[in-house]
Design a protein around this motif. Structure first.
Motif, short mmCIF file in Angstrom:
data_model
loop_
_atom_site.label_atom_id
_atom_site.label_comp_id
_atom_site.label_asym_id
_atom_site.label_seq_id
_atom_site.Cartn_x
_atom_site.Cartn_y
_atom_site.Cartn_z
N ALA A 169 0.63 -1.31 0.19
CA ALA A 169 -0.09 0.08 0.02
C ALA A 169 0.69 1.29 0.09
O ALA A 169 0.37 2.27 -0.25
CB ALA A 169 -0.72 -0.03 1.24
N GLN B 104 2.66 1.74 -2.01
CA GLN B 104 2.97 2.43 -3.50
C GLN B 104 1.97 3.27 -3.77
O GLN B 104 2.37 4.26 -4.48
CB GLN B 104 2.63 1.15 -4.53
N GLY B 105 0.80 3.30 -3.21
CA GLY B 105 -0.27 4.50 -3.35
C GLY B 105 0.33 5.79 -2.82
O GLY B 105 0.39 6.83 -3.48
N PHE C 286 -3.23 -1.71 -15.68
CA PHE C 286 -2.98 -0.77 -14.40
C PHE C 286 -1.91 0.25 -14.85
O PHE C 286 -2.15 1.39 -14.82
CB PHE C 286 -2.37 -1.75 -13.22
N THR D 248 -6.78 6.05 -5.35
CA THR D 248 -5.68 4.94 -5.43
C THR D 248 -5.13 4.63 -4.14
O THR D 248 -5.22 3.36 -3.65
CB THR D 248 -4.26 5.62 -6.11
N TYR E 53 -5.92 0.92 -1.82
CA TYR E 53 -4.98 0.11 -0.97
C TYR E 53 -5.28 -0.16 0.31
O TYR E 53 -5.08 -1.31 0.85
CB TYR E 53 -3.52 0.76 -1.14
N THR F 72 -7.86 -2.73 0.92
CA THR F 72 -7.40 -4.07 0.90
C THR F 72 -6.63 -4.56 2.07
O THR F 72 -6.89 -5.51 2.81
CB THR F 72 -6.28 -4.21 -0.20
N ASN G 18 -6.92 -1.30 -6.81
CA ASN G 18 -5.85 -1.29 -5.48
C ASN G 18 -6.75 -2.15 -4.54
O ASN G 18 -6.16 -2.71 -3.63
CB ASN G 18 -5.73 0.21 -5.29
N ASN H 71 -4.36 -5.59 -7.85
CA ASN H 71 -3.14 -4.77 -7.89
C ASN H 71 -2.66 -5.17 -6.34
O ASN H 71 -1.39 -5.33 -6.52
CB ASN H 71 -3.24 -3.32 -8.00
N ALA H 72 -3.21 -5.46 -5.42
CA ALA H 72 -2.56 -5.63 -4.03
C ALA H 72 -2.62 -7.12 -4.00
O ALA H 72 -1.68 -7.77 -3.40
CB ALA H 72 -3.63 -5.33 -2.89
#
Length: 535
Positions: free
Chosen positions: A170, A172-173, A310, A354, A358, A361, A416, A420-421
């Motif tokens: 996360a 990354q966000g 993505f 975004t 994350y 998740t 996300n 993606n997660a």
């Protein structure tokens, strides 16, 4: 199955959430902050690079990067990432997670600084130097994927393991958000200082010489968060699962984890020898193919399909916003104002969709499970992509642009809070310890192959169907509408391939992989289950 499990590993599985969990999240997570910042900040400055190095005097519009240069600048880091994921994934299983972990960080710091210092007497030499450093930047970033995921999975307890691994990812966000914020700050500071006019008012004055410093500062900032965590990375002890199950050193594993958990743990060397004798198969063996072959197919295909969509969305969202008129035409702005507008758009998307995706998740992965979140994410990505594509002309009308951005943001949210997660989490859980980093690296590298296809393919496909209206140097494409339809179809395929991925919620890593003393116990096939749905 705790009775068949090594005591040191069982202690990790049942440990209450402690400070060392959060320390590991921060150490690994700052690497991912840097990864995302470095990979996606380039999309913010490509328009500025085009203006600085490719504007021709007297042209009606400011310069843009030629197709081959744009391909190289955007794609070279992805190619480096793919290579790094394979190489460092393999090396992490051969030498250990800790030994390799610091190397990736050094590469990222040096290459971030080098990218900003790209020098030369011509546009081609500057771009060549930039591409050189961005390849090695990507190489270091690639190593961070399998190592961070594997370290976090092997440190976590089984109850909240999914949330801990997802929390690392996360970051990354925040990295994407950080790129936008840094670009906003730097562009605003320079814009207020020099106040350049729009290109159509005064082409030469719209690009102050100081603009060449702007993109360099933005790229070099990526070195800072990585450098700050280097000391703690090299101080982390090797994971007990690597030390015990791969290095076969029961005494060291017990000693390391006794310090981490503040308990006394016994070394169980004989038990380790029995487990090692039972589980001595390699990546290309029939036994691996029987136990984990379909799992590897599932993790690679879903990550591949996810990254096509993505990365095409992330790297080229500015082109979509320009196409619908949310960002004004380049000639109506100065170089610094254009950078500011692009950064503002990316920051808003990151802040509103975004980053929340994350952390949804993180909050729900250990309750809903990996399978459910991934399937749901792919489903809604498909729905929203088709909702954008089918009535595309409707969204280009000025009164409907905000609605377009809202729906477009929802595709990021469910990417996300979705695949993606989970594509990052699952490969760190379902493969044996001696192959865990390698298999995660293979899965991630296949994803980056999808990212390369998405980046290059969308760049050309999204061009106007009328060649006269395509960007300079590009052939006619299939247009934004048809490109969005294709991405919707890719998301639907990702939903189908999700059925090959097993649910790993609530199980120990050794239950999932069979790395236990199986005398009187169940087999790995029984432990993981033959179904690919939640159990």
């Amino acid at each position: 199955m705790a009775g068949n499990q090594l005591g040191v590993l069982n202690a990790l599985d049942v440990a209450k959430t402690q400070m060392y969990h959060f320390t590991a999240i921060v150490i690994a997570g700052m690497g991912f902050f840097t990864d995302a910042y470095d990979l996606f900040c380039i999309s913010l400055v490509t328009k500025l690079l085009g203006r600085i190095y490719y504007t021709k005097p007297g042209e009606e519009k400011p310069g843009t990067l030629p197709p081959n240069v744009s391909d190289a600048v955007i794609g070279v880091a992805l190619c480096g990432t793919l290579a790094g994921q394979l190489f460092f994934g393999w090396l992490g299983d051969k030498l250990g997670r800790k030994k390799v972990y610091g190397i990736t960080l050094i590469l990222m710091v040096v290459s971030s600084i080098g990218s900003g210092l790209s020098i030369g007497h011509s546009a081609n030499s500057v771009m060549a130097t930039l591409c050189f450093f961005r390849f090695w930047l990507g190489f270091g970033i690639g190593g961070d994927y399998p190592l961070s995921a594997t370290i976090m999975s092997e440190y976590a307890n089984k109850k909240t393991r999914g949330a801990f691994i997802a929390a690392v990812f996360a970051m990354q966000g925040f990295g994407i958000l950080g790129g936008g914020v840094v670009a906003l700050i730097v562009s605003s500071a320079f814009k207020n200082k020099y106040n350049p006019p729009a290109y159509e008012v005064n082409a030469a004055a719209s690009l102050p010489s100081q603009a060449d410093l702007v993109w360099r500062l933005i790229l070099m900032f990526g070195a800072l968060p990585a450098a700050l965590t280097y000391y703690w990375r090299v101080k982390m002890p090797e994971t007990a699962r690597y030390t015990a199950l791969v290095a076969k050193n029961a005494k060291q594993a017990a000693a390391d984890m006794s310090k981490v958990l503040n308990v006394t743990l016994e070394a169980e060397q004989q038990k380790i020898e029995r487990i090692s004798a039972q589980e001595s198969y390699g990546l290309f063996s029939k036994r691996f193919a029987k136990r984990h072959g379909l799992h590897l197919v599932g993790t690679t295909t879903t990550w591949f399909l996810l990254d096509i969509a993505f990365y095409s969305q992330n790297l080229f969202q500015k082109d979509i916003f320009i196409a619908i008129g949310w960002i004004p035409a380049a000639k109506t702005m100065s170089s610094l104002e254009e950078l500011y507008m692009i950064a503002r758009a990316q920051t808003l998307i990151a802040l509103c969709s975004t980053v929340p995706g994350y952390w949804f998740t993180v909050a729900f992965i250990d309750y809903l499970g990996r399978f459910t979140i991934q399937l749901m994410g792919f489903f809604f990505m498909t729905v929203f992509m088709f909702a954008l594509a089918i009535p595309y002309h409707h969204w280009t009308l000025k009164p409907n642009r905000i609605s377009f951005v809202v729906i477009y943001s929802l595709t990021f949210f469910f990417a996300n809070f979705g695949p993606n997660a989970t594509t990052f989490v699952v490969p760190a859980e379902i493969f044996p310890a001696r192959l865990r980093s390698t298999c995660h690296g293979i899965s991630a590298a296949t994803g980056k192959a999808g990212a390369i296809i998405g980046a290059f393919g969308f760049l050309y496909a999204a061009q106007n169907q009328d060649k006269a209206k395509a960007d300079a140097g590009y052939p006619a494409g299939i247009g934004i509408k048809n490109s969005l339809l294709v991405l919707g179809g890719i998301n639907f395929l990702g939903m189908l391939f999700t059925f090959l991925v097993p649910e790993s919620k609530g199980k120990s890593l050794e239950e999932l992989t069979g790395e236990e003393d199986d005398e009187g116990g169940e087999t790995a096939e029984q432990a993981t289950g033959s179904r690919a749905v939640p159990v």
